[in-house]
Write an enzyme that holds these catalytic residues in place. Structure first.
Site, PDB file in Angstrom:
ATOM      1  N   TYR A   1      -1.478  -0.347  11.282  1.00 38.72           N
ATOM      2  CA  TYR A   1      -1.827  -0.928  10.019  1.00 38.72           C
ATOM      3  C   TYR A   1      -0.616  -0.777   8.861  1.00 38.72           C
ATOM      4  O   TYR A   1      -0.093  -1.484   8.381  1.00 38.72           O
ATOM      5  CB  TYR A   1      -3.098  -0.506   9.280  1.00 38.72           C
ATOM      6  CG  TYR A   1      -3.009  -0.914   7.724  1.00 38.72           C
ATOM      7  CD1 TYR A   1      -3.403  -2.366   7.351  1.00 38.72           C
ATOM      8  CD2 TYR A   1      -3.020   0.093   6.926  1.00 38.72           C
ATOM      9  CE1 TYR A   1      -3.173  -2.388   6.084  1.00 38.72           C
ATOM     10  CE2 TYR A   1      -3.112   0.096   5.444  1.00 38.72           C
ATOM     11  CZ  TYR A   1      -3.465  -1.395   5.182  1.00 38.72           C
ATOM     12  OH  TYR A   1      -3.207  -1.682   3.517  1.00 38.72           O
TER      13      TYR A   1
ATOM     14  N   LYS B   1       2.185  -3.211   7.368  1.00 42.31           N
ATOM     15  CA  LYS B   1       2.473  -3.697   5.794  1.00 42.31           C
ATOM     16  C   LYS B   1       3.702  -3.305   5.633  1.00 42.31           C
ATOM     17  O   LYS B   1       4.440  -3.910   4.902  1.00 42.31           O
ATOM     18  CB  LYS B   1       1.475  -2.678   5.084  1.00 42.31           C
ATOM     19  CG  LYS B   1      -0.128  -3.005   5.190  1.00 42.31           C
ATOM     20  CD  LYS B   1      -0.561  -4.358   4.350  1.00 42.31           C
ATOM     21  CE  LYS B   1      -0.536  -4.409   3.156  1.00 42.31           C
ATOM     22  NZ  LYS B   1      -0.632  -5.939   2.583  1.00 42.31           N
TER      23      LYS B   1
ATOM     24  N   THR C   1       0.783  -1.376   0.103  1.00 45.53           N
ATOM     25  CA  THR C   1       0.065  -0.107   0.094  1.00 45.53           C
ATOM     26  C   THR C   1       0.680   1.292   0.000  1.00 45.53           C
ATOM     27  O   THR C   1       1.942   1.332   0.527  1.00 45.53           O
ATOM     28  CB  THR C   1      -1.182   0.025   1.288  1.00 45.53           C
ATOM     29  OG1 THR C   1      -1.560   1.439   1.432  1.00 45.53           O
ATOM     30  CG2 THR C   1      -0.194  -0.197   2.356  1.00 45.53           C
ATOM     31  N   ASP C   2       0.143   2.396  -0.401  1.00 47.20           N
ATOM     32  CA  ASP C   2       0.897   3.538  -0.448  1.00 47.20           C
ATOM     33  C   ASP C   2       1.349   4.070   0.767  1.00 47.20           C
ATOM     34  O   ASP C   2       1.930   5.045   1.316  1.00 47.20           O
ATOM     35  CB  ASP C   2       0.240   4.548  -1.566  1.00 47.20           C
ATOM     36  CG  ASP C   2      -1.060   4.938  -0.997  1.00 47.20           C
ATOM     37  OD1 ASP C   2      -1.436   4.301   0.027  1.00 47.20           O
ATOM     38  OD2 ASP C   2      -1.877   5.894  -1.671  1.00 47.20           O
ATOM     39  N   GLU C   3       0.342   3.659   2.067  1.00 46.44           N
ATOM     40  CA  GLU C   3       0.425   4.088   3.270  1.00 46.44           C
ATOM     41  C   GLU C   3       1.785   3.700   4.078  1.00 46.44           C
ATOM     42  O   GLU C   3       2.334   4.362   4.716  1.00 46.44           O
ATOM     43  CB  GLU C   3      -0.669   3.539   4.101  1.00 46.44           C
ATOM     44  CG  GLU C   3      -1.982   3.919   3.747  1.00 46.44           C
ATOM     45  CD  GLU C   3      -3.077   3.716   4.775  1.00 46.44           C
ATOM     46  OE1 GLU C   3      -2.848   3.533   5.827  1.00 46.44           O
ATOM     47  OE2 GLU C   3      -4.140   3.616   4.414  1.00 46.44           O
TER      48      GLU C   3
HETATM   49  P1  NAD Z   1     -10.159  -6.515   2.649  1.00 47.34           P
HETATM   50  O1  NAD Z   1     -10.039  -6.465   4.137  1.00 47.34           O
HETATM   51  O2  NAD Z   1     -11.522  -6.359   1.856  1.00 47.34           O
HETATM   52  O3  NAD Z   1      -9.859  -8.192   2.424  1.00 47.34           O
HETATM   53  C1  NAD Z   1      -9.057  -9.097   3.180  1.00 47.34           C
HETATM   54  C2  NAD Z   1      -9.197 -10.384   2.973  1.00 47.34           C
HETATM   55  O4  NAD Z   1      -7.991 -11.143   3.860  1.00 47.34           O
HETATM   56  C3  NAD Z   1     -10.432 -11.011   3.545  1.00 47.34           C
HETATM   57  O5  NAD Z   1     -11.089 -11.979   2.585  1.00 47.34           O
HETATM   58  C4  NAD Z   1     -10.177 -11.584   4.794  1.00 47.34           C
HETATM   59  O6  NAD Z   1     -10.903 -12.917   5.181  1.00 47.34           O
HETATM   60  C5  NAD Z   1      -8.740 -12.242   4.216  1.00 47.34           C
HETATM   61  N1  NAD Z   1      -7.798 -12.677   5.253  1.00 47.34           N
HETATM   62  C6  NAD Z   1      -7.597 -11.994   6.428  1.00 47.34           C
HETATM   63  N2  NAD Z   1      -6.700 -12.243   7.340  1.00 47.34           N
HETATM   64  C7  NAD Z   1      -6.674 -13.509   6.806  1.00 47.34           C
HETATM   65  C8  NAD Z   1      -5.544 -14.698   7.230  1.00 47.34           C
HETATM   66  N3  NAD Z   1      -5.004 -14.499   8.337  1.00 47.34           N
HETATM   67  N4  NAD Z   1      -5.467 -15.689   6.377  1.00 47.34           N
HETATM   68  C9  NAD Z   1      -6.269 -15.719   5.140  1.00 47.34           C
HETATM   69  N5  NAD Z   1      -7.024 -14.866   4.648  1.00 47.34           N
HETATM   70  C10 NAD Z   1      -7.103 -13.654   5.491  1.00 47.34           C
HETATM   71  O7  NAD Z   1      -8.969  -6.268   2.141  1.00 47.34           O
HETATM   72  P2  NAD Z   1      -8.721  -5.310   0.704  1.00 47.34           P
HETATM   73  O8  NAD Z   1      -9.230  -3.893   0.913  1.00 47.34           O
HETATM   74  O9  NAD Z   1      -9.418  -6.144  -0.495  1.00 47.34           O
HETATM   75  O10 NAD Z   1      -7.030  -5.278   0.667  1.00 47.34           O
HETATM   76  C11 NAD Z   1      -6.251  -6.241   0.030  1.00 47.34           C
HETATM   77  C12 NAD Z   1      -4.999  -6.217   0.020  1.00 47.34           C
HETATM   78  O11 NAD Z   1      -4.439  -4.925  -0.659  1.00 47.34           O
HETATM   79  C13 NAD Z   1      -4.443  -5.799   1.497  1.00 47.34           C
HETATM   80  O12 NAD Z   1      -3.233  -6.439   1.592  1.00 47.34           O
HETATM   81  C14 NAD Z   1      -4.117  -4.417   1.715  1.00 47.34           C
HETATM   82  O13 NAD Z   1      -3.393  -3.718   2.474  1.00 47.34           O
HETATM   83  C15 NAD Z   1      -3.914  -4.111   0.017  1.00 47.34           C
HETATM   84  N6  NAD Z   1      -4.488  -2.677  -0.406  1.00 47.34           N
HETATM   85  C16 NAD Z   1      -5.654  -2.269  -0.107  1.00 47.34           C
HETATM   86  C17 NAD Z   1      -6.036  -0.866  -0.668  1.00 47.34           C
HETATM   87  C18 NAD Z   1      -7.399  -0.645  -0.680  1.00 47.34           C
HETATM   88  O14 NAD Z   1      -7.709   0.778  -0.768  1.00 47.34           O
HETATM   89  N7  NAD Z   1      -8.355  -1.344  -0.121  1.00 47.34           N
HETATM   90  C19 NAD Z   1      -5.144  -0.292  -1.440  1.00 47.34           C
HETATM   91  C20 NAD Z   1      -3.980  -0.755  -1.397  1.00 47.34           C
HETATM   92  C21 NAD Z   1      -3.550  -1.928  -1.127  1.00 47.34           C
HETATM   93  O1  DAU Z   2      -4.288   4.096   0.627  1.00 53.47           O
HETATM   94  C1  DAU Z   2      -4.141   2.654   0.512  1.00 53.47           C
HETATM   95  C2  DAU Z   2      -5.098   2.447   1.758  1.00 53.47           C
HETATM   96  O2  DAU Z   2      -6.526   2.856   1.514  1.00 53.47           O
HETATM   97  C3  DAU Z   2      -5.120   0.798   2.086  1.00 53.47           C
HETATM   98  O3  DAU Z   2      -4.040   0.557   2.416  1.00 53.47           O
HETATM   99  C4  DAU Z   2      -6.150   0.412   3.221  1.00 53.47           C
HETATM  100  O4  DAU Z   2      -6.245  -0.897   3.349  1.00 53.47           O
HETATM  101  C5  DAU Z   2      -7.526   1.255   2.824  1.00 53.47           C
HETATM  102  O5  DAU Z   2      -8.319   0.799   3.943  1.00 53.47           O
HETATM  103  C6  DAU Z   2      -7.300   2.723   2.730  1.00 53.47           C
HETATM  104  O6  DAU Z   2      -6.889   3.169   3.907  1.00 53.47           O
HETATM  105  P1  DAU Z   2      -7.669   4.694   4.151  1.00 53.47           P
HETATM  106  O7  DAU Z   2      -7.617   4.878   5.704  1.00 53.47           O
HETATM  107  O8  DAU Z   2      -7.003   5.730   3.226  1.00 53.47           O
HETATM  108  O9  DAU Z   2      -9.259   4.381   3.921  1.00 53.47           O
HETATM  109  P2  DAU Z   2     -10.650   4.559   4.625  1.00 53.47           P
HETATM  110  O10 DAU Z   2     -11.442   4.220   3.621  1.00 53.47           O
HETATM  111  O11 DAU Z   2     -10.802   4.172   5.902  1.00 53.47           O
HETATM  112  O12 DAU Z   2     -10.603   6.239   4.804  1.00 53.47           O
HETATM  113  C7  DAU Z   2     -10.515   7.251   3.454  1.00 53.47           C
HETATM  114  C8  DAU Z   2     -10.617   8.454   4.135  1.00 53.47           C
HETATM  115  O13 DAU Z   2     -11.759   8.675   4.565  1.00 53.47           O
HETATM  116  C9  DAU Z   2      -9.291   8.650   5.282  1.00 53.47           C
HETATM  117  O14 DAU Z   2      -9.083  10.063   5.220  1.00 53.47           O
HETATM  118  C10 DAU Z   2     -10.286   8.710   6.692  1.00 53.47           C
HETATM  119  C11 DAU Z   2     -11.545   9.039   6.128  1.00 53.47           C
HETATM  120  N1  DAU Z   2     -12.874   8.539   6.672  1.00 53.47           N
HETATM  121  C12 DAU Z   2     -12.996   7.371   6.689  1.00 53.47           C
HETATM  122  C13 DAU Z   2     -14.182   6.622   7.432  1.00 53.47           C
HETATM  123  C14 DAU Z   2     -14.449   5.164   7.317  1.00 53.47           C
HETATM  124  C15 DAU Z   2     -13.882   9.241   7.038  1.00 53.47           C
HETATM  125  O15 DAU Z   2     -13.685  10.647   6.926  1.00 53.47           O
HETATM  126  N2  DAU Z   2     -15.080   8.898   7.756  1.00 53.47           N
HETATM  127  C16 DAU Z   2     -15.146   7.382   7.894  1.00 53.47           C
HETATM  128  O16 DAU Z   2     -16.273   7.124   8.252  1.00 53.47           O
END
Ligand code: NAD
Ligand code: DAU
Length: 340
Positions: A154, A158, A126-128
């Protein structure tokens, strides 16, 4: 024929990736390994469950015996590791499980790859891991050379996993790649995250909890563009390399929320400013030059189109998210937002 283990394939991005790969490579064998935590949902995979080229296996990536058994049986060519605890807010209330899954789990997968041999291990990061950028410097972007500088449990977990992956490449010669992507949105996004939470609350005429002043900026990427980038990296990416993925779609949280409100014809009075997230990152912005120049990737979906498609998906698939928010997730929601 290629055999790919997709971990976390019952989650948001992993689920989209499974659908993307099955459609694009009908001859590949795709195995989804997922623990089915609160974020995993088999309904996301319903349409591929009977596909003879797809197998679902329930299990924990941190369970060494189980993971080794799976590798021994399946002898996969490629591992794409999506499995993770992914929600920043949950990592603030309960960091332990983030270390267990995101760090220890990644370590177990890497050991399995070392012992059984694979062609490629790909870590979905992730970019985080780069921390955040100040709002006052819109000229700054994260490149692959930006130092790791994490803010939340988190992102720290990562970043730790990324370091392990690179160490296994240098020390053991494991053929790894890492991608660091910005915020995704699209179908099957769990409604604890900003965009699906706001769509669901809007449709239910519930308050829209905006953290702080809503000024924080995220760089939104339609999930299919992320899947396409990973597909390119696992096939053509250079071993040992990190690739940033992002689409220059920066928006403040308030802009995103207002776009959703307007698209659904609701009132902006639904917005409720709530206590900020501790350690809240201000701005993420990716420089995707490397993946563009080396692999020819560029995002296909602009934010204005992607958000419309996403809202339509949530309108067309109410059963999918209504079942989630009526269950165990409701307890989480009450705990996270009731006194905020
Ligand atoms: P998500 O939370 O929707 O899904 C995570 C999945 O992993 C779920 O199906 C869960 O059951 C499974 N899981 C959790 N713990 C596990 C374990 N111990 N063993 C096997 N399976 C397990 O997450 P997402 O948003 O789809 O993110 C997927 C990946 O992409 C993550 O690694 C996250 O860090 C990365 N990522 C997410 C975003 C985003 O915007 N959502 C952006 C950049 C990177
Ligand atoms: O940048 C990549 C990341 O993006 C991934 O690595 C993470 O897995 C993914 O969850 C996401 O993280 P963020 O913290 O950016 O996403 P989130 O949707 O939780 O929040 C997006 C922005 O919105 C953040 O600035 C917090 C804000 N927010 C979020 C929630 C849930 C609110 O203002 N209100 C809310 O209720």
């Amino acid at each position: 024929m290629m055999k790919i283990i997709v971990t976390g394939g019952a989650g948001f991005i992993g689920g989209n990736f499974v659908h993307y790969m099955i459609k694009k490579y009908p001859d590949y064998q795709i195995i989804c390994l997922d623990k089915l935590t609160y974020a995993g949902n088999l309904e996301t995979l319903e349409s591929v469950m009977d596909n003879p080229h797809f197998t679902f296996v329930k299990g924990d990536i941190a369970d060494r015996e189980f993971v080794y058994g799976l590798f021994e049986k399946e002898k996969p060519d490629i591992i794409v590791n999506f499995a993770a605890e992914s929600h920043v807010d949950r990592s603030i209330t309960d960091p332990g499980i983030f270390l267990q899954t995101n760090v220890i789990g990644t370590g177990v997968l890497l050991d399995a790859c070392r012992i059984y041999g694979i062609e490629r291990y790909h870590q979905v990061s992730t970019d985080e891991v780069y921390g955040d950028l100040p709002l006052s410097r819109p000229d700054l972007f994260f490149t692959e050379a930006t130092p790791l500088h994490t803010s939340s449990p988190y992102s720290a977990s990562k970043a730790s996993a990324d370091l392990l992956v690179l160490a296994y490449h240098r020390t053991f010669g494991l053929p790894v790649t890492i991608s660091r992507c910005s915020n995704n949105y699209g179908p099957y996004h769990f409604p604890e995250k900003l965009i699906p939470l706001m769509i669901a609350n809007c449709l239910n005429d519930k308050p829209l909890p905006v953290y702080g002043k809503g000024e924080n900026v995220r760089d939104w990427l339609y999930v299919e563009d992320h899947c396409a980038a990973i597909d390119l990296i696992i096939h053509n990416g250079k071993v040992g390399e990190v690739y940033n993925i992002g689409g220059h779609n920066e928006r403040t949280n308030l802009q995103v929320v207002e776009t959703i409100i307007d698209a659904l014809g609701k009132s902006r009075d639904l917005i409720k400013y709530v206590t900020d997230r501790p350690g809240h990152d201000m701005r993420y912005a990716i420089d995707p030059t490397k993946i563009h120049d080396e692999l020819g990737w560029e995002p296909k979906t602009k934010f204005d189109d992607g958000i419309k498609k996403t809202i339509q998906w949530y309108l067309d698939n109410k059963e999918w998210w209504e079942r989630i928010i009526s269950g165990e997730y409701q307890n989480y929601y009450d705990k996270m937002y009731s006194n905020r």
